[in-house]
Design a protein around this motif. Structure first.
Motif, short mmCIF file in Angstrom:
data_model
loop_
_atom_site.label_atom_id
_atom_site.label_comp_id
_atom_site.label_asym_id
_atom_site.label_seq_id
_atom_site.Cartn_x
_atom_site.Cartn_y
_atom_site.Cartn_z
N SER A 243 0.82 -1.22 0.00
CA SER A 243 0.00 0.00 0.00
C SER A 243 0.85 1.26 0.00
O SER A 243 0.42 2.30 0.51
N ALA A 244 2.05 1.18 -0.59
CA ALA A 244 2.98 2.31 -0.55
C ALA A 244 2.41 3.56 -1.22
O ALA A 244 2.82 4.68 -0.90
N TYR A 245 1.47 3.39 -2.17
CA TYR A 245 0.90 4.53 -2.89
C TYR A 245 -0.55 4.80 -2.49
O TYR A 245 -1.27 5.48 -3.21
N ALA A 246 -0.96 4.28 -1.34
CA ALA A 246 -2.36 4.44 -0.92
C ALA A 246 -2.76 5.91 -0.80
O ALA A 246 -3.91 6.26 -1.03
N GLU A 345 -1.13 16.48 -9.92
CA GLU A 345 -1.31 17.43 -11.01
C GLU A 345 -0.24 17.22 -12.08
O GLU A 345 -0.52 17.34 -13.28
N ASN A 346 0.99 16.90 -11.66
CA ASN A 346 2.03 16.54 -12.62
C ASN A 346 1.60 15.37 -13.49
O ASN A 346 1.79 15.35 -14.72
N ALA A 347 1.02 14.36 -12.85
CA ALA A 347 0.56 13.18 -13.59
C ALA A 347 -0.49 13.55 -14.62
O ALA A 347 -0.49 13.05 -15.75
N LYS A 348 -1.39 14.44 -14.25
CA LYS A 348 -2.44 14.87 -15.18
C LYS A 348 -1.84 15.57 -16.40
O LYS A 348 -2.28 15.36 -17.53
N ILE A 349 -0.82 16.39 -16.17
CA ILE A 349 -0.15 17.08 -17.28
C ILE A 349 0.46 16.07 -18.24
O ILE A 349 0.34 16.20 -19.47
N LEU A 350 1.11 15.05 -17.71
CA LEU A 350 1.75 14.04 -18.55
C LEU A 350 0.71 13.23 -19.32
O LEU A 350 0.89 12.95 -20.51
N GLY A 363 -2.94 4.93 -16.65
CA GLY A 363 -2.47 5.32 -15.33
C GLY A 363 -2.60 6.80 -15.10
O GLY A 363 -3.38 7.51 -15.75
N GLY A 364 -1.81 7.30 -14.15
CA GLY A 364 -1.87 8.70 -13.79
C GLY A 364 -3.03 9.04 -12.90
O GLY A 364 -3.22 10.20 -12.52
N VAL A 365 -3.85 8.06 -12.55
CA VAL A 365 -4.98 8.24 -11.64
C VAL A 365 -4.78 7.28 -10.47
O VAL A 365 -4.50 6.10 -10.66
N ASN A 366 -4.88 7.79 -9.26
CA ASN A 366 -4.63 6.99 -8.05
C ASN A 366 -3.20 6.49 -7.95
O ASN A 366 -2.90 5.60 -7.16
N ALA A 367 -2.33 7.03 -8.75
CA ALA A 367 -0.91 6.65 -8.72
C ALA A 367 -0.10 7.70 -9.47
O ALA A 367 -0.61 8.32 -10.41
N PRO A 368 1.15 7.92 -9.09
CA PRO A 368 1.97 8.97 -9.72
C PRO A 368 2.76 8.48 -10.93
O PRO A 368 3.84 8.99 -11.20
N TYR A 369 2.24 7.49 -11.67
CA TYR A 369 2.95 6.96 -12.82
C TYR A 369 2.02 6.89 -14.02
O TYR A 369 0.80 6.67 -13.89
N VAL A 370 2.61 7.04 -15.22
CA VAL A 370 1.89 6.99 -16.48
C VAL A 370 2.55 5.93 -17.35
O VAL A 370 3.78 5.88 -17.46
N TRP A 371 1.74 5.08 -17.97
CA TRP A 371 2.23 4.07 -18.90
C TRP A 371 1.81 4.44 -20.31
O TRP A 371 0.65 4.80 -20.54
N VAL A 372 2.76 4.35 -21.25
CA VAL A 372 2.49 4.71 -22.64
C VAL A 372 2.81 3.52 -23.54
O VAL A 372 3.86 2.88 -23.38
N TYR A 407 5.87 -1.04 -23.54
CA TYR A 407 5.49 0.18 -22.84
C TYR A 407 6.69 0.87 -22.23
O TYR A 407 7.74 0.27 -22.00
N ILE A 408 6.52 2.15 -21.97
CA ILE A 408 7.44 2.87 -21.09
C ILE A 408 6.62 3.43 -19.93
O ILE A 408 5.43 3.70 -20.07
N ARG A 409 7.30 3.57 -18.80
CA ARG A 409 6.66 4.18 -17.64
C ARG A 409 7.27 5.53 -17.38
O ARG A 409 8.50 5.69 -17.41
N ILE A 410 6.42 6.52 -17.12
CA ILE A 410 6.85 7.88 -16.85
C ILE A 410 6.46 8.23 -15.42
O ILE A 410 5.32 8.00 -15.00
N SER A 411 7.40 8.79 -14.67
CA SER A 411 7.12 9.20 -13.29
C SER A 411 6.64 10.63 -13.24
O SER A 411 7.14 11.50 -13.97
N ALA A 412 5.67 10.88 -12.37
CA ALA A 412 5.17 12.25 -12.16
C ALA A 412 5.92 12.96 -11.05
O ALA A 412 5.59 14.11 -10.72
N PHE A 413 6.94 12.31 -10.48
CA PHE A 413 7.75 12.97 -9.47
C PHE A 413 8.74 13.90 -10.18
O PHE A 413 9.66 13.45 -10.86
#
Length: 441
Positions: A243-246, A345-350, A363-372, A407-413
């Motif tokens: 639950s690290a991203y809860a 908000e960073n995740a939403k921009i990506l 992704g990008g919802v409920n988690a700070p990562y985006v998969w493309v 896929y690639i994963r993009i971090s919103a950090f």
């Protein structure tokens, strides 16, 4: 190779121990015949003497370097090639925003007090500061009646993953989501659970891979957690719930496995202050082992985990735990939530950026990562091409298992200005009007 030149009428003796020396000698006489110039080409080879201790055969089964150090290595290689490049790292999920002042101040005050007779403290309890254990239980588990004695404070959830492997041993069969955090699989290989690697499938023989993908945004359907708990109860399994991203969950999805009735009899939960409070470098996490969880013979799992903790761990840093307590104060918790909103908000921009480019993004919802998704392409090739042409670090999806191969994963950090700059670079790259990755299939 070292070049040594000497002028001498004496014999040359070189002793380089414990290295092996291979030398070639060329002699050139001076005009008077009395002096020799010795040109020795010396190759130093590491001594080949071995111990009688064989290598751990399980480590031989690991297929690659651990993913995130490999990403860091490639970033350094890129900087050597382009020393003036302004690299934007959206790869490894490392937080970038400062820890709120009231939290860092609590750690500073604790550290300062260590220089005083009244404030000095040595070893603490291996299970964690009692006040912090109580604060974790009351903040995150009050509604599910987890006791503070069931909370074990640690130096991070990744470390606890390995301790849980020690707890469970090599004779169990494991199932992991695919793609998933690489530490789950690699630690299973090291402990001896995984079996042999299958080249054709890209999977380990004794691991069950639970496929995730676009159909569920690469995340398990949390509405089915009740079914998972019921399966574990019927099958006699133990669930390890991360639950690290809860804290990034913003809808009604469960944030803890213990919200599901019956979970205390079949589940262990690991969590962390790393992404929740920016403690990636401070190192603080926790694991919950309920008293109701029993091994097949009826022995409480919590007793064995306590023994593992006491044997393999000396407790989390007292300074870090002081910071953890400050995080769970009303003021600290509010400040942390503001930082989490920043990353969301960073995740939403990506997400909006990749979607505007016509790419399939998840992704990008409920988690700070985006998969493309780049259909038909190899993820390491995608990673390399984006790095070469935009100076942006991503993570190849295959590093998380065969399910992430395209896929690639993009971090919103990241700093907001860097997220915006990365979006601009990606838009510029893809605005050329032709697919970038056709040649990478």
């Amino acid at each position: 190779m070292n070049k040594l030149s000497a002028c001498s009428s004496m014999a040359c003796e070189i002793s380089l121990q414990p290295k092996m020396v291979l030398a070639s000698l060329r002699v050139r006489k001076q005009g008077n015949g009395t002096c020799h110039v010795l040109h020795l080409s010396i190759s130093l080879l590491t001594c080949c003497r071995c111990t009688n201790v064989p290598r751990n055969v399980n480590l031989e089964k690991l297929q690659n370097n651990y993913l995130f150090p490999e990403i860091s290595k490639r970033e350094l290689q890129h900087l050597e090639k382009y020393p003036n490049a302004k690299v934007i790292s959206l790869g490894i999920g490392d937080t970038t925003e400062p820890i709120p002042e009231q939290i860092s101040l609590s750690m500073a005050n604790y550290a300062r007090a260590l220089s005083t007779a009244d404030g000095y403290r040595g070893y603490g309890a291996e299970q964690g500061n009692q006040a912090l254990r109580k604060a974790i239980a009351e903040t995150f588990y009050k509604d599910v009646a987890i006791k503070d004695t069931e909370v074990f404070v640690s130096d991070g959830s990744q470390c606890d993953i390995s301790r849980l492997q020690l707890l469970l041993g090599s004779k169990v069969t494991i199932a992991v989501q695919d793609p998933s955090f690489p530490g789950y699989i690699d630690s299973s290989v090291i402990i001896g659970q995984a079996g042999d690697f299958q080249d054709k499938t890209g999977k380990y023989q004794n691991i069950e891979y639970m496929q995730l993908g676009p159909q569920n945004n690469f995340f398990p359907d949390l509405t089915q957690l009740q079914q998972l708990v019921e399966f574990a109860r019927d099958n006699g399994s133990i669930i390890i719930f991360d639950s690290a991203y809860a804290a990034y969950i913003s809808d009604d999805s469960p944030k803890s496995i213990f919200e599901i009735p019956g979970a205390k009899e079949v589940a262990i939960e690991i969590s962390s202050f790393s992404k929740f409070a920016g403690f990636t470098g401070v190192r603080l996490g926790w694991t919950v082992v309920p008293e109701e969880l029993l091994f097949s013979g009826g022995f409480p799992v919590i007793h064995d985990f306590n023994r593992i903790v006491c044997t393999c761990f000396n407790g989390a840093s007292n300074i870090a735990q002081a910071g953890g307590l400050a995080c769970l104060s009303p003021e600290g918790f509010q400040a942390i939530c503001a930082v989490i909103d920043y990353y969301k908000e960073n995740a939403k921009i990506l997400v909006d950026t990749f979607a505007s480019l016509g790419l399939e993004v998840y992704g990008g919802v409920n988690a700070p990562y985006v998969w493309v998704h780049f259909p038909g392409s190899k993820s390491w090739n995608i990673f390399a091409e984006i790095l070469e042409k935009t100076h942006i670090i991503t993570v190849p999806g295959s590093g998380f298992g065969p399910g992430g191969a395209e896929y690639i994963r993009i971090s919103a950090f990241g700093k907001r200005k860097h997220i915006i700059e990365a979006s601009w670079r990606l838009e510029k790259l893809f605005s050329k009007g032709k697919p970038l990755f056709n040649c990478l299939k």
